[in-house]
Enzyme design. Structure first.
Site, mmCIF file in Angstrom:
data_model
loop_
_atom_site.group_PDB
_atom_site.id
_atom_site.type_symbol
_atom_site.label_atom_id
_atom_site.label_comp_id
_atom_site.label_asym_id
_atom_site.label_seq_id
_atom_site.Cartn_x
_atom_site.Cartn_y
_atom_site.Cartn_z
ATOM 1 N N ARG A 1 0.862 -1.175 0.000
ATOM 2 C CA ARG A 1 0.000 0.000 0.000
ATOM 3 C C ARG A 1 0.904 1.232 0.000
ATOM 4 O O ARG A 1 2.042 1.189 0.465
ATOM 5 C CB ARG A 1 -0.900 0.024 1.227
ATOM 6 C CG ARG A 1 -1.864 -1.151 1.341
ATOM 7 C CD ARG A 1 -2.697 -1.031 2.607
ATOM 8 N NE ARG A 1 -3.689 -2.103 2.722
ATOM 9 C CZ ARG A 1 -3.483 -3.247 3.367
ATOM 10 N NH1 ARG A 1 -2.312 -3.456 3.976
ATOM 11 N NH2 ARG A 1 -4.430 -4.161 3.425
ATOM 12 N N LYS B 1 -2.824 -2.287 7.658
ATOM 13 C CA LYS B 1 -4.059 -1.833 8.287
ATOM 14 C C LYS B 1 -4.278 -2.574 9.600
ATOM 15 O O LYS B 1 -3.957 -3.753 9.723
ATOM 16 C CB LYS B 1 -5.245 -2.070 7.350
ATOM 17 C CG LYS B 1 -5.285 -1.115 6.158
ATOM 18 C CD LYS B 1 -6.551 -1.317 5.347
ATOM 19 C CE LYS B 1 -6.645 -0.315 4.211
ATOM 20 N NZ LYS B 1 -7.879 -0.521 3.408
ATOM 21 N N HIS C 1 -1.529 2.710 -6.272
ATOM 22 C CA HIS C 1 -2.447 1.596 -6.053
ATOM 23 C C HIS C 1 -2.571 0.729 -7.303
ATOM 24 O O HIS C 1 -2.834 -0.470 -7.203
ATOM 25 C CB HIS C 1 -3.814 2.113 -5.624
ATOM 26 C CG HIS C 1 -4.538 1.176 -4.715
ATOM 27 N ND1 HIS C 1 -4.025 0.776 -3.491
ATOM 28 C CD2 HIS C 1 -5.723 0.522 -4.844
ATOM 29 C CE1 HIS C 1 -4.867 -0.058 -2.911
ATOM 30 N NE2 HIS C 1 -5.892 -0.237 -3.714
ATOM 31 N N ARG D 1 0.031 -1.826 -7.078
ATOM 32 C CA ARG D 1 -0.381 -2.883 -6.139
ATOM 33 C C ARG D 1 -1.349 -3.841 -6.825
ATOM 34 O O ARG D 1 -1.237 -5.063 -6.682
ATOM 35 C CB ARG D 1 -1.013 -2.241 -4.910
ATOM 36 C CG ARG D 1 -1.541 -3.215 -3.864
ATOM 37 C CD ARG D 1 -1.926 -2.424 -2.614
ATOM 38 N NE ARG D 1 -2.891 -3.100 -1.759
ATOM 39 C CZ ARG D 1 -2.575 -3.978 -0.807
ATOM 40 N NH1 ARG D 1 -1.312 -4.308 -0.606
ATOM 41 N NH2 ARG D 1 -3.513 -4.518 -0.053
ATOM 42 N N HIS E 1 -4.592 -8.646 3.178
ATOM 43 C CA HIS E 1 -6.051 -8.574 3.260
ATOM 44 C C HIS E 1 -6.543 -9.405 4.440
ATOM 45 O O HIS E 1 -6.165 -10.565 4.593
ATOM 46 C CB HIS E 1 -6.694 -9.111 1.975
ATOM 47 C CG HIS E 1 -6.566 -8.188 0.813
ATOM 48 N ND1 HIS E 1 -6.708 -8.610 -0.491
ATOM 49 C CD2 HIS E 1 -6.316 -6.851 0.742
ATOM 50 C CE1 HIS E 1 -6.544 -7.579 -1.302
ATOM 51 N NE2 HIS E 1 -6.307 -6.507 -0.575
ATOM 52 N N TYR F 1 -9.548 -10.218 -7.604
ATOM 53 C CA TYR F 1 -8.509 -10.446 -8.606
ATOM 54 C C TYR F 1 -8.757 -11.724 -9.393
ATOM 55 O O TYR F 1 -8.202 -11.892 -10.476
ATOM 56 C CB TYR F 1 -7.127 -10.476 -7.933
ATOM 57 C CG TYR F 1 -6.767 -9.147 -7.344
ATOM 58 C CD1 TYR F 1 -6.399 -8.084 -8.156
ATOM 59 C CD2 TYR F 1 -6.844 -8.934 -5.971
ATOM 60 C CE1 TYR F 1 -6.101 -6.847 -7.618
ATOM 61 C CE2 TYR F 1 -6.543 -7.700 -5.424
ATOM 62 C CZ TYR F 1 -6.177 -6.667 -6.255
ATOM 63 O OH TYR F 1 -5.889 -5.442 -5.719
#
Length: 300
Positions: free
Chosen positions: A150, A174, A242, A245, A268, A277
């Site tokens: 990220r 995150k 992004h 990524r 994730h 994806y």
């Protein structure tokens, strides 16, 4: 209660978020923007007190926001801010219940992330290294694409997070979740080149990637530099962090088919986030099928 009083309640809430919750200035600004918009809508509906607000009025806020051109994702953000504000008013004993609790925004259409194909990635990385900042940018591009970071993770890298002997970095993702990632041989090489030049800008700064002023590079600066390199290298699509990524995730999935592995690399929390994806992968396979399979060649 006047608009001023409505604003005062919002100001109290923002102070709570800043002092007790210790939210970042950017998050506080986002809350303020959304709640200021709600106050403006309250004025249009004649609302004089937060205690007068019920689910019907909250729905009217949503309808008016949509009529003003607010998209589903932005509306969801606005309603989320309002729900948090009302939750706080309930905790303060100023509301009996949260009137926004059952009101939701329409679901935003889920757009597949766009990626850069492998040839264009190679062209992007083949940049003119005529100054130290270009070497820094090459290193950032290699790390971003090599590890699927990220943007916040990239700019947050410190030198102490590197293990160039093993070709790994530690990133804080995150939810303050740390993960250890391989970055690839090319990224290691260009980090080493950058470290040889980094002392031209600063010696006592912890950050790996520095601005020309010797401070940690900002996310905005990275976005600007990546976009400029995309134009210089003649890429048709806009280059932003992004998208690199997304490209990392797509290319990894196309090569390995290991959804769980890609999930871990991307950081994730939920597999469903990574599964988008698989749609990109299917699009790639479908285009190959349409071009190659005899039964797909209609009218030939």
């Amino acid at each position: 209660m006047t608009d001023v009083a409505l604003s005062q309640d919002v100001s109290r809430f923002l102070r709570y978020l800043g002092v007790e919750r210790q939210l970042s200035p950017i998050t506080l600004l986002n809350y303020q923007r959304q709640l200021d918009a709600i106050i403006a809508l309250a004025g249009e509906t004649g609302l004089k007190s937060w205690q007068q607000c019920d689910a019907a009025i909250v729905r009217s806020f949503a309808v008016r926001s949509r009529r003003k051109g607010l998209g589903p994702a932005s509306l969801a953000l606005r309603l989320s801010a309002l729900r948090s504000f009302f939750d706080w008013l309930v905790s303060q004993g100023e509301l009996k219940a949260n009137p926004a609790k059952g009101v939701s925004a329409p679901k935003a259409p889920r757009h597949l992330p766009k990626n850069i194909d492998v040839d264009d990635v190679n062209r992007l990385l083949d940049i003119d290294l005529n100054d130290p900042l270009a070497v820094r940018d090459r290193a950032m591009l290699e790390v971003m694409y090599g590890a699927g970071l990220r943007l916040s993770e990239l700019v947050g890298l410190d030198i102490k997070h590197l293990d160039l002997d093993t070709g790994e970095v530690w990133v804080m993702g995150k939810g303050s979740k740390e993960r250890r990632l391989p970055i690839g041989r090319n990224a290691v090489t260009w980090i080493e080149h950058w470290l040889d030049l980094r002392g031209l800008f600063a010696s006592d700064e912890e950050a790996l990637f520095l601005s020309k002023l010797g401070k940690r590079i900002s996310a905005r600066n990275v976005q600007k530099r990546f976009a400029e390199w995309g134009i210089k290298q003649g890429l048709n699509s806009h280059v932003h962090p992004h998208k690199l990524r997304h490209s990392f995730a797509t290319h990894m999935l196309e090569s390995s088919g290991d959804l769980r592995g890609v999930q871990e690399l991307l950081g994730h929390a939920n597999l469903s986030t990574t599964q988008i994806y698989t749609h990109l992968d299917f699009q790639h396979l479908a285009s190959v099928y349409d071009a190659a399979h005899p039964r797909a060649k209609r009218g030939k």
